[in-house]
Write an enzyme that holds these catalytic residues in place. Structure first.
Site, PDB file in Angstrom:
ATOM      1  N   CYS A  97     -21.747 -18.681  -3.590  1.00 29.93           N
ATOM      2  CA  CYS A  97     -23.099 -19.177  -3.293  1.00 29.93           C
ATOM      3  C   CYS A  97     -23.207 -20.684  -3.406  1.00 29.93           C
ATOM      4  O   CYS A  97     -24.042 -21.302  -2.756  1.00 29.93           O
ATOM      5  CB  CYS A  97     -24.121 -18.488  -4.198  1.00 29.93           C
ATOM      6  N   HIS A 105      -9.582   1.832  -1.272  1.00 29.40           N
ATOM      7  CA  HIS A 105     -10.789   2.301  -1.971  1.00 29.40           C
ATOM      8  C   HIS A 105     -11.934   2.491  -0.976  1.00 29.40           C
ATOM      9  O   HIS A 105     -12.715   3.438  -1.080  1.00 29.40           O
ATOM     10  CB  HIS A 105     -11.224   1.293  -3.043  1.00 29.40           C
ATOM     11  N   THR A 146      -7.857  -2.647  -1.933  1.00 27.31           N
ATOM     12  CA  THR A 146      -9.314  -2.527  -1.817  1.00 27.31           C
ATOM     13  C   THR A 146      -9.696  -1.755  -0.550  1.00 27.31           C
ATOM     14  O   THR A 146     -10.648  -0.978  -0.550  1.00 27.31           O
ATOM     15  CB  THR A 146      -9.949  -3.931  -1.782  1.00 27.31           C
ATOM     16  N   ILE A 198       1.115  -7.676  -5.069  1.00 29.41           N
ATOM     17  CA  ILE A 198       0.717  -8.766  -5.964  1.00 29.41           C
ATOM     18  C   ILE A 198       1.685  -8.869  -7.138  1.00 29.41           C
ATOM     19  O   ILE A 198       2.098  -9.968  -7.528  1.00 29.41           O
ATOM     20  CB  ILE A 198      -0.748  -8.596  -6.436  1.00 29.41           C
ATOM     21  N   CYS A 216     -18.213 -16.660  -9.175  1.00 29.47           N
ATOM     22  CA  CYS A 216     -19.582 -16.832  -8.666  1.00 29.47           C
ATOM     23  C   CYS A 216     -20.367 -15.536  -8.862  1.00 29.47           C
ATOM     24  O   CYS A 216     -19.880 -14.448  -8.544  1.00 29.47           O
ATOM     25  CB  CYS A 216     -19.532 -17.193  -7.172  1.00 29.47           C
ATOM     26  N   HIS A 269     -10.215  -8.144   4.828  1.00 31.05           N
ATOM     27  CA  HIS A 269     -10.499  -9.437   4.188  1.00 31.05           C
ATOM     28  C   HIS A 269      -9.269 -10.327   4.044  1.00 31.05           C
ATOM     29  O   HIS A 269      -9.393 -11.460   3.604  1.00 31.05           O
ATOM     30  CB  HIS A 269     -11.150  -9.217   2.818  1.00 31.05           C
ATOM     31  N   GLU A 270      -8.087  -9.831   4.372  1.00 29.64           N
ATOM     32  CA  GLU A 270      -6.884 -10.679   4.307  1.00 29.64           C
ATOM     33  C   GLU A 270      -6.556 -11.067   5.747  1.00 29.64           C
ATOM     34  O   GLU A 270      -5.974 -10.275   6.495  1.00 29.64           O
ATOM     35  CB  GLU A 270      -5.726  -9.912   3.661  1.00 29.64           C
TER      36      GLU A 270
END
Ligand SMILES: [Zn+2]
Ligand SMILES: [Zn+2]
Length: 341
Positions: free
Chosen positions: A92, A43, A40, A174, A106, A63-64
């Site tokens: 949320c 990207h 990501t 992954i 979510c 984010h990791e």
């Protein structure tokens, strides 16, 4: 403090001085101990159509992450020194999905380092609910990689893997983690498929018994590896439309496929012939089930059932982000770890 940022709506990252974040309601302040680079992030770096539509610069990337609590906002009560891995999806808590406990879908998900400022920096503010405490003998590098490892654990959770023949399409971190999970669950035979030799070798280290190059002979190669038979299950991590279609042809009647890879183009499938009449199940996989996937992932690592450290092949300082990104683009790596500095 210095941070890896997307300063403007254009390709590239910049090292910039940014203000220290102030934790809000129910949030803690984490001092980042380690992070890792994700597809990501590529990207975001490239500013592809998805990134351009979603991200509003300036944004701190990442984010990791694994970090240590050094402060709290109102209502948060985790103490200083608490070391934790971070769930990157901030949910949320009140939409229909959250009400059902399906937090991974979510409707109002905000992603760290995408929709809110992330962790390729010294300090990051995150909701306390997104923290998962790390065992003392789990390294911060491995803890940062639990988030993508959780994607693999989630993808492997839709059927029984014991004694099964499993095809894994796409052997990035992954896919390789999924191979390790399948082995830990007692799979009889794991067949790894990728275009990239480096990644196939990593897949072999993680426990794949057969390596198949993703060329025009891929289906014959997978069948040969499976002893001339169909496979019981396919884990699709590549997103390549041809791989998705091949998976539906290769899985046996009554088998199952999980789809985690995201393709640039829609896949064309013969649903009647290869899905309906074969009675196979397709499962879309996004994020991690909260908290069950996390609990399972941490247990795999804690027990030694999975050697998550073997997935991490390179280490960079955050200030060397450009080198880390270029290495990722080359495909000659597994998980790339970042440390502050
Ligand atoms: Zn990621
Ligand atoms: Zn929600």
């Amino acid at each position: 403090m210095q941070a890896v940022t997307k300063p403007a709506p254009a390709p590239g990252f910049t090292l910039a001085d940014v203000a220290e974040p102030v934790p809000g309601e129910e949030e803690v302040l984490l001092r980042v101990a380690a992070a890792s680079v994700c597809g990501t992030d590529i990207h975001l770096y490239d500013w592809n159509p998805w990134a351009a539509a979603r991200v509003h610069p300036p944004r701190v990337i990442g984010h990791e992450i694994c970090g240590v609590v050094v402060g709290r906002g109102p209502g948060a009560d985790l103490e200083d020194g608490h070391r934790a891995a971070v769930e990157s999806h901030i949910v949320c808590g009140h939409c229909n999905s959250c009400g059902r406990g399906d937090f991974h879908v979510c409707a109002n998900t905000r992603i760290l380092g995408v929709d809110v400022d992330g962790g390729f920096t010294e300090l990051v503010a995150v909701p306390q609910a997104n923290l998962f405490a790390i065992a003392p003998d789990t390294s911060s590098e491995v803890a940062a990689a639990l988030e993508p490892l959780g994607n693999a654990v989630h993808a492997c959770s839709y059927g029984d893997l014991a004694d099964q023949t499993i095809a894994v399409f796409g052997c990035g971190p992954i896919g390789c983690a999924a191979i390790a999970v399948a082995r830990a669950e007692g799979a009889a035979c794991v067949i790894a498929i990728d275009r990239n030799r480096y990644r196939l070798e990593l897949a072999e280290r993680m426990g794949a018994a057969h390596l198949v190059i993703a060329d025009e002979n891929v289906e014959a190669g997978v069948r040969a590896a499976a002893g001339g038979a169909d496979v019981d299950c396919a884990l699709e991590m590549s997103g390549a439309p041809r791989a998705v279609a091949a998976a539906t042809r290769l899985v046996r009647p009554g088998g199952w496929i999980t789809l985690l890879g995201i393709g640039d183009e829609p896949a064309v499938l013969d649903l009647s012939k290869n899905v309906v009449m074969k009675g196979i199940s397709l499962h879309g996989v996004v994020g991690r089930r909260i908290p069950t996937t996390w609990e399972r992932t941490m247990e795999y690592v804690r027990s030694g059932a999975i050697d998550a450290g073997a997935l991490i092949t390179h280490h960079y300082a955050m200030s060397e982000i450009e080198g880390a990104i270029q290495l990722m683009k080359s495909g000659q790596c597994g998980k790339v770890s970042l440390h502050p500095g």
